[in-house]
Scaffold this active site. Sequence first.
Site, PDB file in Angstrom:
ATOM      1  N   ARG A  58      30.914  29.156  19.617  1.00 48.56           N
ATOM      2  CA  ARG A  58      31.452  28.435  20.787  1.00 48.56           C
ATOM      3  C   ARG A  58      32.925  28.115  20.536  1.00 48.56           C
ATOM      4  O   ARG A  58      33.250  27.225  19.749  1.00 48.56           O
ATOM      5  CB  ARG A  58      30.634  27.157  21.000  1.00 48.56           C
ATOM      6  CG  ARG A  58      31.101  26.296  22.126  1.00 48.56           C
ATOM      7  CD  ARG A  58      30.923  26.916  23.483  1.00 48.56           C
ATOM      8  NE  ARG A  58      29.534  27.001  23.912  1.00 48.56           N
ATOM      9  CZ  ARG A  58      29.137  27.802  24.916  1.00 48.56           C
ATOM     10  NH1 ARG A  58      29.995  28.577  25.561  1.00 48.56           N
ATOM     11  NH2 ARG A  58      27.861  27.839  25.262  1.00 48.56           N
ATOM     12  N   GLN A  77      23.735  37.249  29.479  1.00 47.37           N
ATOM     13  CA  GLN A  77      25.010  36.700  29.965  1.00 47.37           C
ATOM     14  C   GLN A  77      26.154  37.122  29.032  1.00 47.37           C
ATOM     15  O   GLN A  77      26.062  36.972  27.820  1.00 47.37           O
ATOM     16  CB  GLN A  77      24.861  35.173  30.021  1.00 47.37           C
ATOM     17  CG  GLN A  77      26.115  34.360  29.872  1.00 47.37           C
ATOM     18  CD  GLN A  77      26.549  33.675  31.177  1.00 47.37           C
ATOM     19  OE1 GLN A  77      26.262  34.152  32.265  1.00 47.37           O
ATOM     20  NE2 GLN A  77      27.233  32.572  31.037  1.00 47.37           N
ATOM     21  N   ARG A  82      29.106  40.121  21.770  1.00 51.08           N
ATOM     22  CA  ARG A  82      29.464  38.883  21.058  1.00 51.08           C
ATOM     23  C   ARG A  82      28.442  38.483  19.991  1.00 51.08           C
ATOM     24  O   ARG A  82      28.750  37.646  19.139  1.00 51.08           O
ATOM     25  CB  ARG A  82      29.740  37.726  22.030  1.00 51.08           C
ATOM     26  CG  ARG A  82      28.579  37.271  22.879  1.00 51.08           C
ATOM     27  CD  ARG A  82      28.989  36.068  23.739  1.00 51.08           C
ATOM     28  NE  ARG A  82      27.960  35.693  24.691  1.00 51.08           N
ATOM     29  CZ  ARG A  82      27.957  34.570  25.368  1.00 51.08           C
ATOM     30  NH1 ARG A  82      28.933  33.690  25.212  1.00 51.08           N
ATOM     31  NH2 ARG A  82      26.985  34.293  26.221  1.00 51.08           N
ATOM     32  N   HIS A 152      37.550  36.206  26.256  1.00 53.48           N
ATOM     33  CA  HIS A 152      37.199  34.895  26.823  1.00 53.48           C
ATOM     34  C   HIS A 152      37.884  33.778  25.995  1.00 53.48           C
ATOM     35  O   HIS A 152      37.208  33.031  25.271  1.00 53.48           O
ATOM     36  CB  HIS A 152      35.674  34.793  26.744  1.00 53.48           C
ATOM     37  CG  HIS A 152      35.007  33.641  27.394  1.00 53.48           C
ATOM     38  ND1 HIS A 152      35.356  32.323  27.180  1.00 53.48           N
ATOM     39  CD2 HIS A 152      33.967  33.606  28.244  1.00 53.48           C
ATOM     40  CE1 HIS A 152      34.543  31.541  27.866  1.00 53.48           C
ATOM     41  NE2 HIS A 152      33.695  32.290  28.519  1.00 53.48           N
ATOM     42  N   ASP A 195      35.410  26.902  37.822  1.00 56.60           N
ATOM     43  CA  ASP A 195      34.871  28.188  37.376  1.00 56.60           C
ATOM     44  C   ASP A 195      35.235  29.253  38.421  1.00 56.60           C
ATOM     45  O   ASP A 195      34.474  29.489  39.359  1.00 56.60           O
ATOM     46  CB  ASP A 195      33.337  28.058  37.198  1.00 56.60           C
ATOM     47  CG  ASP A 195      32.736  29.226  36.411  1.00 56.60           C
ATOM     48  OD1 ASP A 195      33.463  30.191  36.125  1.00 56.60           O
ATOM     49  OD2 ASP A 195      31.539  29.148  36.074  1.00 56.60           O
ATOM     50  N   GLU A 252      40.593  33.642  30.759  1.00 60.77           N
ATOM     51  CA  GLU A 252      39.954  34.854  30.253  1.00 60.77           C
ATOM     52  C   GLU A 252      40.564  36.101  30.896  1.00 60.77           C
ATOM     53  O   GLU A 252      40.599  36.217  32.114  1.00 60.77           O
ATOM     54  CB  GLU A 252      38.454  34.779  30.552  1.00 60.77           C
ATOM     55  CG  GLU A 252      37.835  33.481  30.054  1.00 60.77           C
ATOM     56  CD  GLU A 252      36.456  33.215  30.638  1.00 60.77           C
ATOM     57  OE1 GLU A 252      35.716  34.173  30.881  1.00 60.77           O
ATOM     58  OE2 GLU A 252      36.124  32.034  30.848  1.00 60.77           O
TER      59      GLU A 252
HETATM   60  C1  BG6 Z   1      32.691  31.638  31.729  1.00 59.80           C
HETATM   61  C2  BG6 Z   1      31.895  31.623  33.004  1.00 59.80           C
HETATM   62  O1  BG6 Z   1      33.324  32.875  31.614  1.00 59.80           O
HETATM   63  O2  BG6 Z   1      31.828  31.456  30.603  1.00 59.80           O
HETATM   64  C3  BG6 Z   1      31.068  30.341  33.088  1.00 59.80           C
HETATM   65  O3  BG6 Z   1      32.786  31.757  34.105  1.00 59.80           O
HETATM   66  C4  BG6 Z   1      30.206  30.189  31.840  1.00 59.80           C
HETATM   67  O4  BG6 Z   1      30.257  30.380  34.264  1.00 59.80           O
HETATM   68  C5  BG6 Z   1      31.104  30.247  30.617  1.00 59.80           C
HETATM   69  O5  BG6 Z   1      29.508  28.953  31.892  1.00 59.80           O
HETATM   70  C6  BG6 Z   1      30.392  30.076  29.275  1.00 59.80           C
HETATM   71  O6  BG6 Z   1      29.369  31.016  29.133  1.00 59.80           O
HETATM   72  P1  BG6 Z   1      28.438  31.006  27.857  1.00 59.80           P
HETATM   73  O7  BG6 Z   1      27.449  32.110  28.068  1.00 59.80           O
HETATM   74  O8  BG6 Z   1      29.328  31.252  26.664  1.00 59.80           O
HETATM   75  O9  BG6 Z   1      27.796  29.644  27.780  1.00 59.80           O
END
Ligand code: BG6
Length: 276
Positions: A58, A77, A82, A152, A195, A252
Amino acid sequence: MIKLKKLSNGFEYLQIQNDSATVKIALQGAHIFEYKRRDEDILWLSETSDFELGKAIRGGVPICWPAFGMNNPELPQHGFARTSLFEFISSVEVDSDTTVVDLRLTHSEDSLKLWNYKFELVLKVTISDKLTMELKTTNLDEKEFKLTQALHSYFKLSDISNAVVKGLNNKPCFDALTNKTNIQNGDITFNQEFDKVFQEVDCELILQDKEKTISINNEGSSSVVVWNPWIDKCSKMSAMKDDAYRKFVCIESANAFEDFIVLKPKELDTLKATIY
Ligand code: BG6
């Protein structure tokens, strides 16, 4: 100087130090989790982040690939890169201020089960008083594939109330919170969850914080995502303290939604972001 380091749980990362900067890159995800310039952290890293195989770090710069967000609903997602283990393939100490490092991921039995394409993905990182990231995808398959992706970046802030993002005025943007597209009016400041995916971005972006200004230059991309989870979402997110949202904003460099890439066999795509 480049060192391959290992945590007690076996988690490996590269530590690169030259006269301009220090960078740490996890082999999992080719994830840059520290960029320190003149002893100043440019990237934000959660104090409670996991450094464990299979869990995304994170903070820093996660690589979202081969899909941004849920752009491909069949994939996890932000895709699988990653949490995949990259290979450290080369490093060059160009001069005392500049180091170049390459990391590579290729298809595997596991990746083909998730996404049935053969590929090579290389992250080339140039470390100096600028941080340059080039994400290079080559299609090694016999069929074309569609790609969305993002570098990101989580930028460290003195406080979210001091942050201003410049360069997106008048750009069309998709608001992921309302599912509506509108036009950005003016510079961006933050006082609630944010967002949005901006489109048609063709200029340098500026992040203004109290004591510093960061420029972000993107090539091979016309979409930019700006994100801050604010209070409620932050308290529900993994590996984030409740007040963490005050200390970062994500800007990003992306190819997302309509700004997707189609790669024919043997073709190469490069998404490049420079932070300085
Ligand atoms: C961003 C998205 O790129 O990443 C958000 O626009 C999302 O909607 C965020 O919450 C974090 O994503 P993750 O999967 O790392 O928790």
